[in-house]
Scaffold this active site. Sequence first.
Site, mmCIF file in Angstrom:
data_model
loop_
_atom_site.group_PDB
_atom_site.id
_atom_site.type_symbol
_atom_site.label_atom_id
_atom_site.label_comp_id
_atom_site.label_asym_id
_atom_site.label_seq_id
_atom_site.Cartn_x
_atom_site.Cartn_y
_atom_site.Cartn_z
ATOM 1 N N HIS A 62 -13.193 -8.231 5.909
ATOM 2 C CA HIS A 62 -13.755 -9.528 6.297
ATOM 3 C C HIS A 62 -12.773 -10.207 7.247
ATOM 4 O O HIS A 62 -11.669 -10.575 6.849
ATOM 5 C CB HIS A 62 -13.999 -10.400 5.059
ATOM 6 C CG HIS A 62 -15.035 -9.827 4.138
ATOM 7 N ND1 HIS A 62 -16.387 -10.047 4.304
ATOM 8 C CD2 HIS A 62 -14.929 -9.001 3.068
ATOM 9 C CE1 HIS A 62 -17.072 -9.411 3.361
ATOM 10 N NE2 HIS A 62 -16.200 -8.757 2.600
ATOM 11 N N LEU A 63 -13.180 -10.362 8.518
ATOM 12 C CA LEU A 63 -12.304 -11.001 9.508
ATOM 13 C C LEU A 63 -12.643 -12.483 9.681
ATOM 14 O O LEU A 63 -11.907 -13.213 10.334
ATOM 15 C CB LEU A 63 -12.394 -10.267 10.852
ATOM 16 C CG LEU A 63 -11.813 -8.842 10.857
ATOM 17 C CD1 LEU A 63 -12.001 -8.200 12.240
ATOM 18 C CD2 LEU A 63 -10.342 -8.837 10.481
ATOM 19 N N ARG A 64 -13.776 -12.908 9.114
ATOM 20 C CA ARG A 64 -14.167 -14.335 9.013
ATOM 21 C C ARG A 64 -14.575 -14.999 10.324
ATOM 22 O O ARG A 64 -15.209 -16.045 10.297
ATOM 23 C CB ARG A 64 -13.062 -15.177 8.356
ATOM 24 C CG ARG A 64 -12.611 -14.677 6.993
ATOM 25 C CD ARG A 64 -13.745 -14.653 5.997
ATOM 26 N NE ARG A 64 -13.273 -14.416 4.630
ATOM 27 C CZ ARG A 64 -14.057 -13.969 3.655
ATOM 28 N NH1 ARG A 64 -15.331 -13.691 3.886
ATOM 29 N NH2 ARG A 64 -13.582 -13.791 2.436
ATOM 30 N N ASN A 94 -20.802 -11.225 7.108
ATOM 31 C CA ASN A 94 -21.042 -12.552 6.503
ATOM 32 C C ASN A 94 -20.162 -13.640 7.133
ATOM 33 O O ASN A 94 -19.443 -14.347 6.447
ATOM 34 C CB ASN A 94 -20.860 -12.509 4.983
ATOM 35 C CG ASN A 94 -19.457 -12.123 4.550
ATOM 36 O OD1 ASN A 94 -18.707 -11.528 5.329
ATOM 37 N ND2 ASN A 94 -19.091 -12.446 3.327
ATOM 38 N N ASP A 154 -23.299 -7.411 2.831
ATOM 39 C CA ASP A 154 -22.200 -7.533 1.863
ATOM 40 C C ASP A 154 -21.875 -8.986 1.506
ATOM 41 O O ASP A 154 -21.794 -9.856 2.369
ATOM 42 C CB ASP A 154 -20.937 -6.861 2.373
ATOM 43 C CG ASP A 154 -19.834 -6.947 1.333
ATOM 44 O OD1 ASP A 154 -20.053 -6.481 0.223
ATOM 45 O OD2 ASP A 154 -18.771 -7.528 1.632
ATOM 46 N N HIS A 234 -17.683 -0.876 -2.558
ATOM 47 C CA HIS A 234 -16.848 -1.210 -3.716
ATOM 48 C C HIS A 234 -17.426 -0.864 -5.091
ATOM 49 O O HIS A 234 -17.722 -1.743 -5.898
ATOM 50 C CB HIS A 234 -16.423 -2.680 -3.695
ATOM 51 C CG HIS A 234 -17.484 -3.669 -3.268
ATOM 52 N ND1 HIS A 234 -18.722 -3.731 -3.842
ATOM 53 C CD2 HIS A 234 -17.468 -4.632 -2.315
ATOM 54 C CE1 HIS A 234 -19.413 -4.694 -3.263
ATOM 55 N NE2 HIS A 234 -18.680 -5.253 -2.332
ATOM 56 N N ASN A 280 -15.443 -10.045 -6.373
ATOM 57 C CA ASN A 280 -16.794 -9.519 -6.581
ATOM 58 C C ASN A 280 -16.914 -8.156 -5.901
ATOM 59 O O ASN A 280 -16.746 -8.076 -4.688
ATOM 60 C CB ASN A 280 -17.823 -10.496 -6.002
ATOM 61 C CG ASN A 280 -19.240 -10.116 -6.391
ATOM 62 O OD1 ASN A 280 -19.442 -9.224 -7.211
ATOM 63 N ND2 ASN A 280 -20.224 -10.761 -5.800
ATOM 64 N N ASP A 307 -11.983 -4.138 1.324
ATOM 65 C CA ASP A 307 -12.703 -5.376 1.021
ATOM 66 C C ASP A 307 -11.769 -6.583 1.194
ATOM 67 O O ASP A 307 -11.846 -7.568 0.441
ATOM 68 C CB ASP A 307 -13.329 -5.352 -0.379
ATOM 69 C CG ASP A 307 -14.357 -6.467 -0.579
ATOM 70 O OD1 ASP A 307 -14.676 -7.177 0.398
ATOM 71 O OD2 ASP A 307 -14.836 -6.633 -1.716
ATOM 72 N N HIS A 311 -9.080 -16.112 2.036
ATOM 73 C CA HIS A 311 -9.660 -17.449 1.832
ATOM 74 C C HIS A 311 -8.598 -18.502 2.133
ATOM 75 O O HIS A 311 -7.404 -18.252 1.934
ATOM 76 C CB HIS A 311 -10.119 -17.628 0.382
ATOM 77 C CG HIS A 311 -11.336 -16.849 0.038
ATOM 78 N ND1 HIS A 311 -12.579 -17.151 0.540
ATOM 79 C CD2 HIS A 311 -11.512 -15.761 -0.753
ATOM 80 C CE1 HIS A 311 -13.471 -16.293 0.069
ATOM 81 N NE2 HIS A 311 -12.851 -15.430 -0.708
HETATM 82 ZN ZN ZN Z 1 -19.339 -6.806 -1.414
#
Ligand code: ZN
Length: 445
Positions: A62-64, A94, A154, A234, A280, A307, A311
């Site tokens: 996740h690079l956001r 996402n 995801d 995952h 998660n 994953d 944050h």
């Molecule tokens: Zn996931």
Amino acid sequence: MSATWVITGATLPDGRRADLVLTGGRVREVAGAGRADVPPGARTVDADGLVALPGLVDLHTHLREPGREDAETVETGTRAAAAGGWTAVHAMANTDPVADTAGVVEQVHRLGVTAGWCDVRPVGAVTVGLRGERLAELGAMATSAARVRVFSDDGHCVADPLLMRRALEYVRAFDGVVAQHAQDPRLTEGAQMNEGEVSAVLGLAGWPSVAEEAVIARDVLLAAHVGSRVHVCHVSTAGSVEIVRLAKARGLPVTAEVTPHHLVLTDDLVRSYDPVYKVNPPLRTPADVEALRAAVADGTIDVIATDHAPHPTEAKDCEWAAAAMGMTGLETALGVVQEALVDTGLLDWAGVAERMSAAPARIGRLDDPALGLHAHGRGLVEGAPAHVTLHDPTARWTVDPAAQHTQGRNTPFRGRELPGRVVATFLRGAPTLLDGALVDPGERA
Ligand SMILES: [Zn+2]
């Protein structure tokens, strides 16, 4: 054009000692240790005692960016990737806006090229806005400049079986894959942690194993019915491993990944109520951890993927119920894998190269030159693109969140000593990390 680099005396994944000559962005020569023909002006790296791995490929990062630059940017995330030995990452969809159009995936792809730390392959959303209501423009993302081959909602499960079937049918046309976040939403409403003894004691709402397993079982059957590839993100439970094993034995087109944290951490840690352990799918039991390790060792689980989920501090620095789910992982993955699998004798370095480079590249079709993108996962062989990770398996280091390159401070390994340290990373023959320090794009020879 990058300079010529000669890596001397490295230990290859198969245990042979060798010199590697990198020039023109490719591996020009793989010679016995001390036997390489060193061209004049070449720069050398003494890799005596180091393991040379093919550049690592993360299937789940996740690079956001766009939209959550307070958590991470493509620049900071890919710096972290280079520091962790990764030469390519798949950026999950996402973001805000969600990567559900050709425009957004091209934006992410471009940001990756501009940053220059590793190749960034955007993952496209399966459904518009990750809402699970109608399919996103999968074809347009596949034919865009980003050449998307991996599609995933995801963070959310594609729960509707008909939508999942349609997605599998659609991606088959361009040999794409649907990467499923397997979580039955009804069975996990309000879930805070793994459902089991610890959740009962703590009085926290549980996320039962069956919520993952039921979706995986359904999806492998759908993929077989459609004749399309499905990838399980995952995997976290022993029961999921059994289903994937059964599906593979039947020749069904399924691949699966596990995260480093699910290979070492258990739900017992939640007793601390420290939100750094909130993730998660949730941390499971020691029996699950054991099953996951065995499944990586025997090939039931194809891929180890981070994953990586950074944050902002305020999203984690709060009470358990209010905290965001996720952990960072790019800079600790190889150390954790060494501790869990290599030092325990379950996997050799060739197995690590397969699970962390070749297999994820194959699943994401990064090994396909027809895509017109930079190939990964082809190994340390003459003629292959020169993506190399040098790892010192004898080093030990203590994880300090403040010293990491990711913006996220939410590592569950903070303060923990890990074995093995990445000391150099080469992307197309140029160092992004050298002697343990990042090398800015303008300073690379
Ligand atoms: Zn996931």
